[in-house]
Design a protein around this motif. Sequence first.
Motif, PDB file in Angstrom:
ATOM      1  N   GLY A 182       0.811  -1.211   0.000  1.00 16.11           N
ATOM      2  CA  GLY A 182       0.000   0.000   0.000  1.00 16.11           C
ATOM      3  C   GLY A 182       0.836   1.248   0.000  1.00 16.11           C
ATOM      4  O   GLY A 182       2.041   1.226   0.260  1.00 16.11           O
ATOM      5  N   SER A 183       0.180   2.356  -0.274  1.00 16.20           N
ATOM      6  CA  SER A 183       0.879   3.627  -0.425  1.00 16.20           C
ATOM      7  C   SER A 183       0.307   4.739   0.453  1.00 16.20           C
ATOM      8  O   SER A 183       0.644   5.903   0.259  1.00 16.20           O
ATOM      9  N   GLY A 184      -0.570   4.390   1.395  1.00 21.97           N
ATOM     10  CA  GLY A 184      -1.147   5.418   2.265  1.00 21.97           C
ATOM     11  C   GLY A 184      -0.072   6.136   3.061  1.00 21.97           C
ATOM     12  O   GLY A 184       0.771   5.500   3.683  1.00 21.97           O
ATOM     13  N   GLU A 185      -0.127   7.438   3.061  1.00 24.10           N
ATOM     14  CA  GLU A 185       0.997   8.223   3.590  1.00 24.10           C
ATOM     15  C   GLU A 185       0.991   8.320   5.111  1.00 24.10           C
ATOM     16  O   GLU A 185       2.058   8.340   5.734  1.00 24.10           O
ATOM     17  N   ARG A 186      -0.167   8.386   5.723  1.00 22.65           N
ATOM     18  CA  ARG A 186      -0.210   8.626   7.169  1.00 22.65           C
ATOM     19  C   ARG A 186      -0.021   7.343   7.968  1.00 22.65           C
ATOM     20  O   ARG A 186       0.706   7.332   8.971  1.00 22.65           O
ATOM     21  N   LYS A 187      -0.645   6.245   7.533  1.00 25.34           N
ATOM     22  CA  LYS A 187      -0.592   5.006   8.311  1.00 25.34           C
ATOM     23  C   LYS A 187       0.292   3.947   7.668  1.00 25.34           C
ATOM     24  O   LYS A 187       1.198   3.415   8.304  1.00 25.34           O
ATOM     25  N   THR A 188       0.039   3.626   6.396  1.00 24.82           N
ATOM     26  CA  THR A 188       0.765   2.516   5.775  1.00 24.82           C
ATOM     27  C   THR A 188       2.256   2.781   5.738  1.00 24.82           C
ATOM     28  O   THR A 188       3.065   1.932   6.157  1.00 24.82           O
ATOM     29  N   LEU A 189       2.669   3.920   5.236  1.00 26.17           N
ATOM     30  CA  LEU A 189       4.105   4.189   5.113  1.00 26.17           C
ATOM     31  C   LEU A 189       4.756   4.388   6.481  1.00 26.17           C
ATOM     32  O   LEU A 189       5.942   4.103   6.651  1.00 26.17           O
ATOM     33  N   ARG A 190       3.988   4.812   7.461  1.00 26.44           N
ATOM     34  CA  ARG A 190       4.537   4.853   8.827  1.00 26.44           C
ATOM     35  C   ARG A 190       4.821   3.447   9.332  1.00 26.44           C
ATOM     36  O   ARG A 190       5.868   3.190   9.941  1.00 26.44           O
ATOM     37  N   LEU A 191       3.907   2.509   9.063  1.00 26.13           N
ATOM     38  CA  LEU A 191       4.142   1.123   9.472  1.00 26.13           C
ATOM     39  C   LEU A 191       5.333   0.524   8.731  1.00 26.13           C
ATOM     40  O   LEU A 191       6.113  -0.237   9.314  1.00 26.13           O
ATOM     41  N   VAL A 192       5.478   0.843   7.451  1.00 22.50           N
ATOM     42  CA  VAL A 192       6.664   0.390   6.708  1.00 22.50           C
ATOM     43  C   VAL A 192       7.923   0.897   7.394  1.00 22.50           C
ATOM     44  O   VAL A 192       8.874   0.137   7.645  1.00 22.50           O
ATOM     45  N   ALA A 193       7.949   2.184   7.697  1.00 20.41           N
ATOM     46  CA  ALA A 193       9.138   2.775   8.310  1.00 20.41           C
ATOM     47  C   ALA A 193       9.455   2.152   9.666  1.00 20.41           C
ATOM     48  O   ALA A 193      10.625   1.964  10.021  1.00 20.41           O
ATOM     49  N   GLN A 194       8.422   1.804  10.409  1.00 24.92           N
ATOM     50  CA  GLN A 194       8.626   1.307  11.765  1.00 24.92           C
ATOM     51  C   GLN A 194       8.979  -0.171  11.815  1.00 24.92           C
ATOM     52  O   GLN A 194       9.792  -0.588  12.658  1.00 24.92           O
ATOM     53  N   ALA A 196       8.937  -2.656   8.660  1.00 26.23           N
ATOM     54  CA  ALA A 196       9.099  -3.486   7.468  1.00 26.23           C
ATOM     55  C   ALA A 196      10.510  -3.464   6.914  1.00 26.23           C
ATOM     56  O   ALA A 196      11.298  -2.542   7.159  1.00 26.23           O
ATOM     57  N   GLN A 197      10.795  -4.484   6.131  1.00 29.93           N
ATOM     58  CA  GLN A 197      12.034  -4.561   5.369  1.00 29.93           C
ATOM     59  C   GLN A 197      11.775  -4.308   3.883  1.00 29.93           C
ATOM     60  O   GLN A 197      12.713  -4.311   3.089  1.00 29.93           O
ATOM     61  N   GLY A 198      10.519  -4.115   3.520  1.00 29.20           N
ATOM     62  CA  GLY A 198      10.186  -3.826   2.140  1.00 29.20           C
ATOM     63  C   GLY A 198       8.847  -3.128   2.042  1.00 29.20           C
ATOM     64  O   GLY A 198       7.976  -3.302   2.898  1.00 29.20           O
ATOM     65  N   CYS A 199       8.689  -2.310   1.003  1.00 29.85           N
ATOM     66  CA  CYS A 199       7.400  -1.692   0.711  1.00 29.85           C
ATOM     67  C   CYS A 199       6.985  -2.117  -0.689  1.00 29.85           C
ATOM     68  O   CYS A 199       7.816  -2.486  -1.516  1.00 29.85           O
ATOM     69  N   ASN A 200       5.702  -2.083  -0.946  1.00 29.61           N
ATOM     70  CA  ASN A 200       5.181  -2.400  -2.271  1.00 29.61           C
ATOM     71  C   ASN A 200       4.295  -1.239  -2.698  1.00 29.61           C
ATOM     72  O   ASN A 200       3.112  -1.191  -2.393  1.00 29.61           O
ATOM     73  N   LEU A 201       4.900  -0.278  -3.405  1.00 30.84           N
ATOM     74  CA  LEU A 201       4.188   0.930  -3.798  1.00 30.84           C
ATOM     75  C   LEU A 201       3.427   0.698  -5.092  1.00 30.84           C
ATOM     76  O   LEU A 201       3.933   0.068  -6.023  1.00 30.84           O
ATOM     77  N   VAL A 206       6.169   8.490 -12.120  1.00 33.55           N
ATOM     78  CA  VAL A 206       7.436   8.608 -11.394  1.00 33.55           C
ATOM     79  C   VAL A 206       7.335   9.667 -10.306  1.00 33.55           C
ATOM     80  O   VAL A 206       7.874   9.502  -9.200  1.00 33.55           O
ATOM     81  N   GLU A 207       6.640  10.759 -10.602  1.00 29.71           N
ATOM     82  CA  GLU A 207       6.515  11.823  -9.602  1.00 29.71           C
ATOM     83  C   GLU A 207       5.786  11.323  -8.359  1.00 29.71           C
ATOM     84  O   GLU A 207       6.149  11.687  -7.223  1.00 29.71           O
ATOM     85  N   ALA A 208       4.772  10.487  -8.546  1.00 31.35           N
ATOM     86  CA  ALA A 208       4.050   9.946  -7.396  1.00 31.35           C
ATOM     87  C   ALA A 208       4.957   9.041  -6.569  1.00 31.35           C
ATOM     88  O   ALA A 208       4.922   9.073  -5.330  1.00 31.35           O
ATOM     89  N   VAL A 209       5.781   8.238  -7.231  1.00 31.61           N
ATOM     90  CA  VAL A 209       6.721   7.386  -6.502  1.00 31.61           C
ATOM     91  C   VAL A 209       7.701   8.235  -5.712  1.00 31.61           C
ATOM     92  O   VAL A 209       7.997   7.958  -4.539  1.00 31.61           O
ATOM     93  N   ALA A 210       8.230   9.277  -6.344  1.00 29.64           N
ATOM     94  CA  ALA A 210       9.170  10.162  -5.653  1.00 29.64           C
ATOM     95  C   ALA A 210       8.540  10.750  -4.397  1.00 29.64           C
ATOM     96  O   ALA A 210       9.181  10.823  -3.333  1.00 29.64           O
ATOM     97  N   HIS A 211       7.279  11.163  -4.501  1.00 29.18           N
ATOM     98  CA  HIS A 211       6.592  11.729  -3.338  1.00 29.18           C
ATOM     99  C   HIS A 211       6.418  10.689  -2.244  1.00 29.18           C
ATOM    100  O   HIS A 211       6.674  10.974  -1.062  1.00 29.18           O
ATOM    101  N   LYS A 212       5.968   9.484  -2.613  1.00 31.45           N
ATOM    102  CA  LYS A 212       5.760   8.435  -1.605  1.00 31.45           C
ATOM    103  C   LYS A 212       7.071   8.094  -0.906  1.00 31.45           C
ATOM    104  O   LYS A 212       7.101   7.890   0.322  1.00 31.45           O
ATOM    105  N   LEU A 213       8.156   8.022  -1.653  1.00 31.67           N
ATOM    106  CA  LEU A 213       9.443   7.692  -1.038  1.00 31.67           C
ATOM    107  C   LEU A 213       9.909   8.809  -0.112  1.00 31.67           C
ATOM    108  O   LEU A 213      10.544   8.546   0.924  1.00 31.67           O
TER     109      LEU A 213
END
Length: 296
Positions: A182-194, A196-201, A206-213
């Motif tokens: 997932g790519s949700g910015e407030r919850k999903t990517l926070r859980l990845v950061a806390q 996970a060893q991998g994300c699946n965006l 490309v601009e959207a990927v850059a923003h998510k990263l």
Amino acid sequence: MRFGFHFMDFTIPGEPATIAPMMRDTAIAAEQIGASWFSVMDHYFQMEQFRTAHDPMLEGYTALGFVAGVTSRMKLGTIVTGVTYRHPALLAKIATTLDVLSGGRAFLGIGAAWYEREHLALGVPFPPLAERFERLEEAVQIALQMWSDDDGPYEGTHYRLAETINRPAPIQAPHPPIVIGGSGERKTLRLVAQYAQGCNLIASDVEAVAHKLQVLREHCDRLGTDYAAIEKTVQGPIVADPLTDPNAFLRSAEQLAALGVEHVHLRAAGPDMAGFVGRVGDTIAERLAAIRPAAG
């Protein structure tokens, strides 16, 4: 750049008898051309956005166990298991079993779940989204505890375990990689950061990927975790069919690599999935593997 294949379409001429040989041949072909991942969906019903709920769908982890028996190198996992589908302790045990029987090749793909129809149809509880995210975080915590030396209790809001015994342990140390989808910015990517060893965006450009990263990096900075240690994987509209315009596909891969994306995940397109994978090998696999992602 690494690449993998997602086997998601079981509507194969002559099914159900033809599903097993097609999955076998596709997985073997993927490994032969250098794929690093092979994944399946984890759903009860086929997705309505793709086909219909009445089209064929296999249970994910049984399918991966079959693939483990015919391959030897690729990582194997679901993209992704909904947290509602299995009790978290059972899911950790299943992922451990896959890791042991595959020789240390499992990853745990997990997300918050979304397909309400299949839950209601089969009588599986489908709590509100906020609760599903709470359960997702607890499920990851339970898996990590079961993969640690701590076999004591786990006390969460939604899950309570008296013991977290898990023997045998996984082959991979310290544990199979966790990939949060997932790519949700407030919850999903926070859980990845806390955790996970991998994300699946999944992103459209490309601009959207850059923003998510960038959002993921900011979560890592706040939490004090290592952004560079998270494998960045992209799937979805931006990862177009590599055979329609191979040069355009490779240009997109180079743009993603410049952002630090390390892995693109391709759909094994039907009806001849094995043939599709073989053509990817003939057309772009070597050139794709030669692309070097930017450092974290």
